[in-house]
Design a protein around this motif. Sequence first.
Motif, PDB file in Angstrom:
ATOM      1  N   ASN A 320      28.971  39.662  42.145  1.00  0.00           N
ATOM      2  CA  ASN A 320      27.689  40.330  41.935  1.00  0.00           C
ATOM      3  C   ASN A 320      27.837  41.750  41.398  1.00  0.00           C
ATOM      4  N   SER A 321      29.066  42.200  41.223  1.00  0.00           N
ATOM      5  CA  SER A 321      29.308  43.562  40.750  1.00  0.00           C
ATOM      6  C   SER A 321      28.990  43.692  39.264  1.00  0.00           C
ATOM      7  N   ARG A 322      28.391  44.806  38.917  1.00  0.00           N
ATOM      8  CA  ARG A 322      28.167  45.160  37.506  1.00  0.00           C
ATOM      9  C   ARG A 322      28.958  46.448  37.284  1.00  0.00           C
ATOM     10  N   ILE A 323      30.070  46.312  36.586  1.00  0.00           N
ATOM     11  CA  ILE A 323      31.116  47.337  36.601  1.00  0.00           C
ATOM     12  C   ILE A 323      31.118  48.141  35.322  1.00  0.00           C
ATOM     13  N   LEU A 324      31.276  49.449  35.469  1.00  0.00           N
ATOM     14  CA  LEU A 324      31.395  50.359  34.326  1.00  0.00           C
ATOM     15  C   LEU A 324      32.647  51.203  34.454  1.00  0.00           C
ATOM     16  N   ASP A 325      33.412  51.269  33.360  1.00  0.00           N
ATOM     17  CA  ASP A 325      34.450  52.286  33.197  1.00  0.00           C
ATOM     18  C   ASP A 325      34.099  53.053  31.930  1.00  0.00           C
ATOM     19  N   PRO A 326      33.581  54.269  32.050  1.00  0.00           N
ATOM     20  CA  PRO A 326      33.118  55.025  30.886  1.00  0.00           C
ATOM     21  C   PRO A 326      34.233  55.735  30.122  1.00  0.00           C
ATOM     22  N   CYS A 327      35.472  55.642  30.621  1.00  0.00           N
ATOM     23  CA  CYS A 327      36.643  56.209  29.936  1.00  0.00           C
ATOM     24  C   CYS A 327      37.728  55.143  29.980  1.00  0.00           C
ATOM     25  N   CYS A 328      37.471  53.983  29.368  1.00  0.00           N
ATOM     26  CA  CYS A 328      38.224  52.779  29.712  1.00  0.00           C
ATOM     27  C   CYS A 328      39.618  52.693  29.128  1.00  0.00           C
ATOM     28  N   GLY A 329      39.997  53.540  28.186  1.00  0.00           N
ATOM     29  CA  GLY A 329      41.369  53.538  27.685  1.00  0.00           C
ATOM     30  C   GLY A 329      41.812  52.159  27.236  1.00  0.00           C
ATOM     31  N   SER A 330      42.902  51.671  27.802  1.00  0.00           N
ATOM     32  CA  SER A 330      43.426  50.356  27.435  1.00  0.00           C
ATOM     33  C   SER A 330      42.687  49.217  28.126  1.00  0.00           C
ATOM     34  N   GLY A 331      41.756  49.536  29.013  1.00  0.00           N
ATOM     35  CA  GLY A 331      40.944  48.510  29.670  1.00  0.00           C
ATOM     36  C   GLY A 331      41.507  48.015  30.987  1.00  0.00           C
ATOM     37  N   ALA A 332      42.443  48.747  31.595  1.00  0.00           N
ATOM     38  CA  ALA A 332      43.113  48.279  32.816  1.00  0.00           C
ATOM     39  C   ALA A 332      42.130  48.053  33.964  1.00  0.00           C
ATOM     40  N   PHE A 333      41.206  49.013  34.191  1.00  0.00           N
ATOM     41  CA  PHE A 333      40.224  48.850  35.266  1.00  0.00           C
ATOM     42  C   PHE A 333      39.323  47.647  35.005  1.00  0.00           C
ATOM     43  N   LEU A 334      38.886  47.480  33.761  1.00  0.00           N
ATOM     44  CA  LEU A 334      37.956  46.408  33.431  1.00  0.00           C
ATOM     45  C   LEU A 334      38.607  45.042  33.599  1.00  0.00           C
ATOM     46  N   VAL A 335      39.853  44.916  33.174  1.00  0.00           N
ATOM     47  CA  VAL A 335      40.560  43.644  33.319  1.00  0.00           C
ATOM     48  C   VAL A 335      40.748  43.311  34.789  1.00  0.00           C
ATOM     49  N   ARG A 336      41.173  44.286  35.568  1.00  0.00           N
ATOM     50  CA  ARG A 336      41.378  44.046  36.996  1.00  0.00           C
ATOM     51  C   ARG A 336      40.059  43.719  37.695  1.00  0.00           C
ATOM     52  N   ALA A 337      39.005  44.457  37.350  1.00  0.00           N
ATOM     53  CA  ALA A 337      37.698  44.191  37.961  1.00  0.00           C
ATOM     54  C   ALA A 337      37.197  42.803  37.589  1.00  0.00           C
ATOM     55  N   MET A 338      37.390  42.413  36.323  1.00  0.00           N
ATOM     56  CA  MET A 338      36.978  41.080  35.905  1.00  0.00           C
ATOM     57  C   MET A 338      37.751  40.017  36.672  1.00  0.00           C
ATOM     58  N   THR A 339      39.044  40.229  36.865  1.00  0.00           N
ATOM     59  CA  THR A 339      39.861  39.295  37.629  1.00  0.00           C
ATOM     60  C   THR A 339      39.326  39.126  39.040  1.00  0.00           C
ATOM     61  N   GLU A 340      39.003  40.248  39.695  1.00  0.00           N
ATOM     62  CA  GLU A 340      38.490  40.192  41.066  1.00  0.00           C
ATOM     63  C   GLU A 340      37.134  39.504  41.126  1.00  0.00           C
ATOM     64  N   ALA A 341      36.258  39.807  40.176  1.00  0.00           N
ATOM     65  CA  ALA A 341      34.926  39.194  40.165  1.00  0.00           C
ATOM     66  C   ALA A 341      35.013  37.693  39.924  1.00  0.00           C
ATOM     67  N   LEU A 342      35.863  37.282  38.974  1.00  0.00           N
ATOM     68  CA  LEU A 342      36.027  35.857  38.685  1.00  0.00           C
ATOM     69  C   LEU A 342      36.610  35.119  39.880  1.00  0.00           C
ATOM     70  N   ASP A 343      37.469  35.788  40.625  1.00  0.00           N
ATOM     71  CA  ASP A 343      38.094  35.176  41.793  1.00  0.00           C
ATOM     72  C   ASP A 343      37.066  34.854  42.875  1.00  0.00           C
ATOM     73  N   ASP A 344      35.926  35.522  42.826  1.00  0.00           N
ATOM     74  CA  ASP A 344      34.876  35.321  43.826  1.00  0.00           C
ATOM     75  C   ASP A 344      33.866  34.256  43.406  1.00  0.00           C
ATOM     76  N   CYS A 345      33.984  33.767  42.167  1.00  0.00           N
ATOM     77  CA  CYS A 345      32.993  32.812  41.646  1.00  0.00           C
ATOM     78  C   CYS A 345      33.249  31.402  42.180  1.00  0.00           C
TER      79      CYS A 345
END
Length: 621
Positions: A320-345
């Motif tokens: 249910n998380s809607r995640i923002l990284d406003p300084c995302c660089g290589s995308g490390a936070f976004l990839v990890r957050a997506m992994t965690e969110a998908l794991d909960d589906c």
Amino acid sequence: MNRNDIINKIGSRYFTSNIENGEFSYPSAYKKQGKNINELHKVGDIRKKHVYLDLRFENERLAVLVECKNRFSNWNRDEILEQLQEYVKFEKALTGKRIVAILAETEGDDVWTWYGQSVIIDEEHRKKEEGSILSFEDYEDKCFGKVNDKIKIVDSIKNLNEKLHSMGVKENLRSQFVGTCLLALKNGLTYKDVKATIDEKGKELKPEKVIFREIRLILEGLLSQTETLEKAGKLSIINDKVLKAQCITDIPYIELKNLLEDIENNVVPYINDKSTAGQDLLSIFFTTFNKYVGKSDKNQAFTPDHICDFMCNVVGVNKNSRILDPCCGSGAFLVRAMTEALDDCDTEEERKEVKKNQIYGIEYEDIAYGLSSTNMLIHSDGNSNIIQASMFNKASWIKEANINTVLMNPPYNATKNVCFKDYVKSWNAKTKEDPSKGFHFVEWVANHVSKPCKMAVLLPTQAAIGNTKDIIKFKKKMLEKYTLDAVFSLPNEMFYPGASAVACCMVFDLSQKHSKSDRATFFGYFKNDNFTKRKGIGRVEKTDEEGNSLWEKTKDIWLDAYRNKKVVPGLSVMHKVDYEDEWLAEAYMETDYSTLTEEDFQKTINDYLSYLVKEGKVYEN
């Protein structure tokens, strides 16, 4: 296999049962935790015959569920799949552990297995290559990956970097170029025995040009599936900034083929983007590679994957998380957050929703923007909502995204052109870099996301100590509107061998101001993450005698202390603070003297002497 054979194969020491016949009763397990299973699931979802699992195995992080049938042909396939799915749902709500779900024949040899980010029990998600019962340790490796594989990934990155250097590829293009090659290889790029050909204009295309053309076609196909308005921009960056760069177009075919072969043989085998372990390795690939290439800002800090993992757990990322990284660089936070969110589906529809509508990123610098886009594409995101812009120009975009979770690592020494213009106006003529050390990025984002929202940010320890006018100003601004929930002092060399900054993680609850919440802040002294520096490689995980990651155990200890607000000498403390106070555990924590050694004493003396020499207060004769 009969039941006893299955127990012996998986491992009797992991076998758990709570009723006499050896089965596992979920109603009993829920009751033991003071929960009513009927209250946790809608009426009608529970069938009496579907609450008693045949065989269950577990340790601190994994549960293996086995439902036995005499022969699958004697049963309705849809019904037994539905039955196993119910056990998965019960287990997830009971323990939250990673799950392996198995249907096994007792009068035959068939075994059907499911595991991954979301354990969806259907034919599409069945691991068809897993046709036999494995040991518990083998299932752990499949779900979490082996530490040795991570080291191999890091080793391969070092070798790739040296190869690219010898080929004359510029440092700032290496990570993006290798990521693009990896993406193309994972999507069917042919590079061996390529012959020269004629293009649509009648001009000869040398073999290397044929390969680059094929890479561009693969990228176009992948981006066309993302349904994103940023497609043209992403293609332009990857094509013009990377694939058309002269240092890359000059690579002769034989060297290009050898490079692609190196990536295919030494990187691709260790990466399976369909599993959580594989996504971990992909993140390590990107973040580690970035540490070995030059940066326009020598203090640019790429967040290690295990710290991204920890911070996602701190803010409780889920489906249910809607995640923002406003300084995302290589995308490390976004990839990890997506992994965690998908794991909960629980369903494929939920997974698609996460990928398409719940991950948001902003990146200012074009090469990093191209890298984050490639990173998300490799992780098979449905629609990477990553845009290239200054976050300060995207207030409406952020508001419309309805963000409830922020993860970020802002630049600590940003120059005027990337800072908030209204804030820059207050700088004096001699100020060249952000005097707030990234804090004004945090305060601006907090003001523009939805409430309630939880926010975990990495900032340098100077921002927590707060002894300058600008830092104190932004600490005060944050507490006037938001609550400081926690601050974690992190390892001194966390960014090694990249930036030298010492960082802490601040966690804010944006639902109410600090004085209104009227609660103590949790401070964690989380300096030892059980990673060690490895010459020529960087920081790698330590392991126990059996090869298990010590970081996983450390993470569990940190999270337990934070979630339960435990005061542990030498590790954590609770303390009420205001904006004028220091926001670090070191200022308030009780020392655990029982753990101190002579080596600790000597190190402290050496560190202090080094400081005195550096400050010019002690001179060597």
